[in-house]
Structures are given as structure tokens and as C-alpha cells.
Enzyme design. Sequence first.
Site, mmCIF file in Angstrom:
data_model
loop_
_atom_site.group_PDB
_atom_site.id
_atom_site.type_symbol
_atom_site.label_atom_id
_atom_site.label_comp_id
_atom_site.label_asym_id
_atom_site.label_seq_id
_atom_site.Cartn_x
_atom_site.Cartn_y
_atom_site.Cartn_z
ATOM 1 C CG HIS A 69 -2.086 0.960 1.183
ATOM 2 N ND1 HIS A 69 -1.921 2.318 1.517
ATOM 3 C CD2 HIS A 69 -3.402 0.914 0.750
ATOM 4 C CE1 HIS A 69 -3.043 2.870 1.167
ATOM 5 N NE2 HIS A 69 -3.860 2.061 0.836
ATOM 6 C CG ASP A 103 -7.988 -2.879 -2.619
ATOM 7 O OD1 ASP A 103 -8.970 -2.418 -2.572
ATOM 8 O OD2 ASP A 103 -6.913 -2.129 -2.752
#
Length: 436
Positions: free
Chosen positions: A312, A370
Amino acid sequence: MDASNGNSAKSATLTIGEQSWDLPILKGSIGPDVVDIGKLYGQTGMFTYDPGFTSTASCESSITYIDGDEGILLYRGYPIEQLAESGDFLETCYLLLYGELPTAAQKADFDYRVTRHTMVHEQMSRFFHGFRRDAHPMAVLVASVGALSAFYHDSTDIADPQQRMIASIRMIAKMPTLAAMAYKYTVGQPFVYPKNDLDYSSNFLRMCFSVPCEEYKVNPILSRAIDRIFILHADHEQNASTSTVRLAGSSGANPFACIAAGIACLWGPAHGGANEAALKMLGEIGSVDRIPEYIKRAKDKNDPFRLMGFGHRVYKNYDPRAKIMQKTCHEVLGELGIKDDPLLDIAVELERIALQDEYFVERKLYPNIDFYSGITLRALGFPTSMFTVLFALARTVGWIGQWKEMIEDPGQRIGRPRQLYTGATSRDYIPIARRK
């Protein structure tokens, strides 16, 4: 640049050649200090250069805090884990908008106000019929949210606090209805009106999956799962879409237009489309026994393949939302009787490898939200084209909260980033007949 700490305030000294300037250092309640360069151009005639604004604080905010190194996400100081485990989405909405958790009476009043604003103007249905039947739901959502300003003129005066709050409630309330309408339109089914006796998430599932031919009963496990997904996506500090909403709002644009701008930004695959990309990657791998092949490819810097759903831009530790999402994913699959989902098997094995393999650990490429949300949404019955729509639905309250905070900030100014110009210098126009 040197930093010094006096008795009353910190300052940083910028030295260029023989000249020096003192720049104030501002301290937040938690997180890194910031060097205030607001007067830098006026004092030095120079700009700073920061592509992507990764080292620049664009605003002052008290809504959301992220510590990427420690894997911490706080809404108004409350850990995301506690909110997702113990509260519901509308409670989180109240918290983001008003700054505090509601009392029982405040919660009941807020739920009532949101529920009574879920219907959209009947003429909106005609607006939908202007799209091609195979239009992407995000295209429909961007247009329909922007069009709300054409139907609700009584809440577009941003200088009026009452109108700002009405617009905020309307946006939170109507987004599930518009998202469900976008879905129904793409699958060729009739629109379903909201019901006032259902909670926010149950109402949304019913509007998406019920049909006039039979009664639809909301599964509380699935409703709780989608509610938790909404909480996890409600806000995430100054990301690309939130910054877009703030930048659009800084010009004085009406709130519906600002949220439409945020949805357009979210549509990008590097932002809101990441869970769809992660699901596509799991499908490409196909089976657990092919994982070593793809792990090898991921480590090869000359191979374009990348593991989607890992790492991320902000979190350099395990994404705190991913842990909650993993648990939610298992609950949904268990409730639906999906015990041997090949994509989940691949996801679990990939997670195990990523948390143990030195290559991933050193680079802190941990699974993010995700990674699991795509599988969960697919199990709930949503097509991949709807994944980003659901993200936009959840993030609307964050966008509205950030927009409202910006409007009410007395120091707010229209956004105007600077640039490092590298084009041609001044030159004279040449008539076309003389150009070679």
C-alpha cells in the site's frame, strides 16, 4: 534545512547560498510535524517540488489519521477495528460528520433523517434511460450524482450551514439508491424503491437483489458484512479522490458536483479499481499449485506481472482493514456454503507466502483490504463492474465530511498547485506561410 526548537515554537532554517529564512514548524495532535512553507514563494521567490504531493500536507484536518508504519487507522481517534466490530455504518457516518459518537437519541434521529431521504426524484429514472444498456455502472453513477444538483436546488448554497447539512444527509441517503439503480439498469431489471423499515445496508441489498416477482428476505449475516465493508471504506485521509473533492470544493462548486468529481477520480484502476484487479489476478493464477510460478514472476524485475492486493502506498505494515476484511470474507463464504472457493484457497496461500517470504517481508508487501474485498463482493453477488461503485457509496461520507470541514475552515483558499516549468521559453509567433 536545519530544525531548531526554541522555548515557545519550533522553526526550520532554510539556507540557500548566503541567505537564510526561518520557517515555522507546525505540530499536530499525532503524526509527523510539518514545515509551513505558505510564505516560501513570497520570501524566496521559489516553489517546492513534490510530485504526487507525497511529502506535502495540503490541509489541516481532524477527521482521519493513518500511521502507515504501525498499521493504524483512526476515525476521529477511534480505531477502525473497534468501529467495524462494535458499531454500524450510520454510526460511523455520524462520527465522521459531527466529530463524536452519537448518543442513543442522536443516533435514532440521524438514522431517521437519512432513511427519510433515500428516495430520489422520480424524474431521475428517465435520466437513467438515456444511457446505453451496457453502460458501466461507474459512468452512470458519475453522471447521476452530478445531476442531483439539477434536482435539489435548495441545498446547493455552500455558505448556508443548514443547506450544507441537508446536502450531506441527502448524499449519504441517496447514494445507495443511485448505486442500486445503476446496477439494476445494467442487468435489465426494474428499479426497486427503498423501504423505511430496513437499516441502511439491508435496504441497499434489497434494492440490488430483490425482484417484483417474489419476496426478498435480507440475510443478516450478509447485511452485516456489507455494512462492515462500508465502514472500512468510509474515509482514508487525503487520498487522490478526497483531494479531488477538496480541490473541486475550494472553487465554491456545489457539493453534488464535488462528490461527482471524487467518484470520477475513484474510477481509476490505481485507486478504486484495485480490488477488481486483485480478483482478476487470482483468476489468472487459477490454482494453488501455480502460485510458485507467479511468485517467481513477481520477484523478477524484468517481468511486468505484479501481485495485486499486496502493499500500500501509505501502509508499510499490515493494513488494519485487511484483517477485518479477511474475517468478513470467511463469514460470508461460510454463510453461503462456499467452503471450497478456489480463489479463496489461492488468496490464503498467497497471504501465507507473503507473510513468510523474505522478499515480501523486506519490502513490506503485506496483503491490503483489496485482497479480500473482491472475493467477498463476488460471493455477495456483485459483478466486478460494481466493485468501485460500492467503494464510492461507502466513501461518500468521508468525502462529504472532508468537504464540509474544508468549507468551514476560515483559512481555506482555492487550490492552486505550482509547477516546475520545462517547456519552451518565450518566442515570437511565425506566420504559417513562413514556417518550415
